[in-house]
Design an enzyme around this catalytic site. Structure first.
Site, short mmCIF file in Angstrom:
data_model
loop_
_atom_site.label_atom_id
_atom_site.label_comp_id
_atom_site.label_asym_id
_atom_site.label_seq_id
_atom_site.Cartn_x
_atom_site.Cartn_y
_atom_site.Cartn_z
N GLY A 16 26.92 10.36 58.84
CA GLY A 16 26.39 10.91 60.09
C GLY A 16 24.88 10.74 60.14
O GLY A 16 24.27 10.20 59.21
N PHE A 17 24.30 11.21 61.22
CA PHE A 17 22.85 11.06 61.42
C PHE A 17 22.07 11.76 60.30
O PHE A 17 21.28 11.13 59.58
CB PHE A 17 22.52 11.62 62.81
CG PHE A 17 21.11 12.05 63.01
CD1 PHE A 17 20.05 11.17 62.82
CD2 PHE A 17 20.82 13.37 63.40
CE1 PHE A 17 18.73 11.58 63.01
CE2 PHE A 17 19.52 13.78 63.59
CZ PHE A 17 18.47 12.90 63.39
N ILE A 18 22.32 13.04 60.09
CA ILE A 18 21.53 13.77 59.09
C ILE A 18 21.92 13.34 57.68
O ILE A 18 21.06 13.09 56.82
CB ILE A 18 21.70 15.30 59.27
CG1 ILE A 18 21.17 15.72 60.65
CG2 ILE A 18 20.94 16.06 58.16
CD1 ILE A 18 21.37 17.17 61.01
N LEU A 68 27.92 18.53 54.74
CA LEU A 68 27.55 18.34 56.15
C LEU A 68 28.76 17.98 57.01
O LEU A 68 28.67 18.03 58.24
CB LEU A 68 26.52 17.21 56.29
CG LEU A 68 25.05 17.53 56.02
CD1 LEU A 68 24.79 17.79 54.55
CD2 LEU A 68 24.17 16.38 56.48
N LYS A 122 31.33 27.86 62.28
CA LYS A 122 30.17 27.87 61.37
C LYS A 122 29.93 29.29 60.81
O LYS A 122 29.52 29.44 59.66
CB LYS A 122 28.91 27.36 62.09
CG LYS A 122 28.94 25.86 62.37
CD LYS A 122 28.73 25.05 61.08
CE LYS A 122 28.68 23.55 61.33
NZ LYS A 122 28.57 22.75 60.11
N ASP A 151 32.93 10.30 54.00
CA ASP A 151 32.93 10.47 55.47
C ASP A 151 34.23 9.89 56.02
O ASP A 151 34.69 8.84 55.56
CB ASP A 151 31.73 9.73 56.08
CG ASP A 151 31.36 10.26 57.44
OD1 ASP A 151 30.24 10.77 57.58
OD2 ASP A 151 32.19 10.18 58.37
N ASN A 152 34.80 10.55 57.01
CA ASN A 152 36.05 10.02 57.60
C ASN A 152 35.76 9.13 58.81
O ASN A 152 36.68 8.65 59.48
CB ASN A 152 37.00 11.17 58.01
CG ASN A 152 36.43 12.05 59.10
OD1 ASN A 152 35.33 11.81 59.59
ND2 ASN A 152 37.17 13.08 59.47
N GLY A 211 30.84 9.86 62.16
CA GLY A 211 29.94 9.08 61.31
C GLY A 211 30.15 7.59 61.58
O GLY A 211 31.21 7.20 62.10
N TYR A 219 32.66 26.14 67.98
CA TYR A 219 31.78 25.56 66.96
C TYR A 219 31.00 26.66 66.24
O TYR A 219 30.99 26.74 65.01
CB TYR A 219 30.81 24.57 67.63
CG TYR A 219 29.83 23.93 66.69
CD1 TYR A 219 30.25 22.99 65.75
CD2 TYR A 219 28.48 24.26 66.73
CE1 TYR A 219 29.35 22.39 64.89
CE2 TYR A 219 27.57 23.66 65.87
CZ TYR A 219 28.01 22.73 64.95
OH TYR A 219 27.11 22.15 64.09
#
Ligand code: UDP
Length: 322
Positions: free
Chosen positions: A11-13, A77, A154, A32-33, A37, A150
């Site tokens: 992903g980005f981060i 993440l 979290k 990562d799946n 990502g 979401y």
């Protein structure tokens, strides 16, 4: 040299975090799946011998057991992100975001590994009267609006980490990230900055939702990644939750104007009603600005990059000039 495992590393981060540790000389593995990502995010990391990637789900327990055994530190993440994507995938959001964290926390605790969990400013919900402090209440909307799935996922994850810290002495830290931006972030899942920049460069209109008076504070990816590493090296941080964000805020309309000017774009800024952009009855968050005194006091965190510079850099990246 440390062994760093990053779930959601494509992903980005995650991909920026991977690059940061590789440049420091650590060994990095990502899992990562590729649901959100992208291979493109980490293809430049393949030149590092100390980098490896696994394309699979965090829900694969035997695999996760092996990866966590290998690691010294885990950055968890992996999750569904982006308001638009969340609203289109409410079941997957709740199931994946909670179940993957259950697995990672249990294994990290069993193997006594250090762990950082990335949560989100979204957990504060609609609370908007002041700078958001880690001890503030959450103010979420009704379950009729899938946006809140979401935040709720979290919050459950955060509570579970806190519970592992309390009962099993897990060396775990929670960070709540506030609108992180930077190169390689895509606008496909709703993120406003890459969307508006892409629109300013390639389309004739830039879409501001609602009346544009809602405010956000944007933080540069490198400031966030550095803070995550420094926190992880601070044992007083175990069991704690920290905001990571910027102290400067801007309305979304002002943001669009800034992007239009910096990109020297002739696109028109248009206001789009929420029900058209998302769904009937959509609830936006009016303001989201972090109190960063806790992380400032513990590790001396101070964001270095300001919004105009961030936007300039992303424009250059999107134009393929950087
Ligand atoms: N937004 C917008 N135009 C877009 C995408 C988003 O005006 O094309 C708005 C969105 O409604 C919100 C703000 O920008 O008020 C930030 O949205 P984003 O999805 O980036 O993050 P979050 O709402 O989670 O802070």
């Amino acid at each position: 040299m440390k062994h760093i495992l990053i779930t959601g590393g494509a992903g980005f981060i995650g991909s920026h975090l991977a690059e940061y540790f590789l440049k420091k000389g650590d060994k990095v593995r990502i899992i990562d799946n590729l649901f959100t990502g992208r291979e493109d995010n980490f293809k430049h990391l393949k030149k590092f011998e100390s980098f490896s990637s696994v394309i699979d789900t965090v829900m694969n327990i035997p695999l996760m057991e092996e990866l966590i055994n290998w690691s010294d530190i885990i950055f968890h993440l992996a999750a569904l992100v982006g308001v638009k994507l969340i609203m289109e995938n409410p079941i997957k959001t709740i199931e994946d975001n909670i179940h993957s964290t259950e697995i990672v926390l249990e294994l990290a605790s069993k193997k006594n590994k250090r762990l950082m969990f990335t949560s989100s400013s979204e957990v504060y919900g609609k609370l908007d009267e002041k700078k958001l402090n880690e001890e503030d209440n959450s103010l979420l909307g009704p379950v009729s609006f899938s946006r809140w799935s979401y935040a709720i996922s979290k919050i459950v994850d955060e509570l579970l980490l806190k519970a592992y810290f309390k009962e099993k002495k897990l060396k775990g830290i929670i960070v709540r990230l506030f609108n992180v931006i930077g190169p390689r972030q895509t606008g496909h899942y709703g993120m406003v900055v890459p969307r508006l920049i892409e629109q300013s460069l390639t389309e004739n209109r830039m879409t501001v939702y609602g009346n544009g008076c809602q405010k956000r504070s944007f933080t540069w990816i490198d400031d966030v990644v550095t803070a995550m590493d420094r926190l992880m090296e601070t044992p007083q941080a175990y069991g704690e939750v920290f905001n990571i964000g910027h102290f400067k805020e801007i309305t979304i309309y002002e943001l669009a104007v800034m992007i239009k000017e910096l990109a020297q774009s002739s696109s028109e800024i248009v206001l789009i009603p929420y029900q058209e952009a998302y769904e009937e009855g959509f609830e936006d968050v009016p303001r989201r600005m972090p109190d960063i005194s806790k992380i400032q006091n513990l590790i001396g965190y101070k964001p270095e990059i300001y919004l105009p510079e961030m936007i300039q850099r992303i424009i250059l990246e999107k134009k393929g000039l950087e």
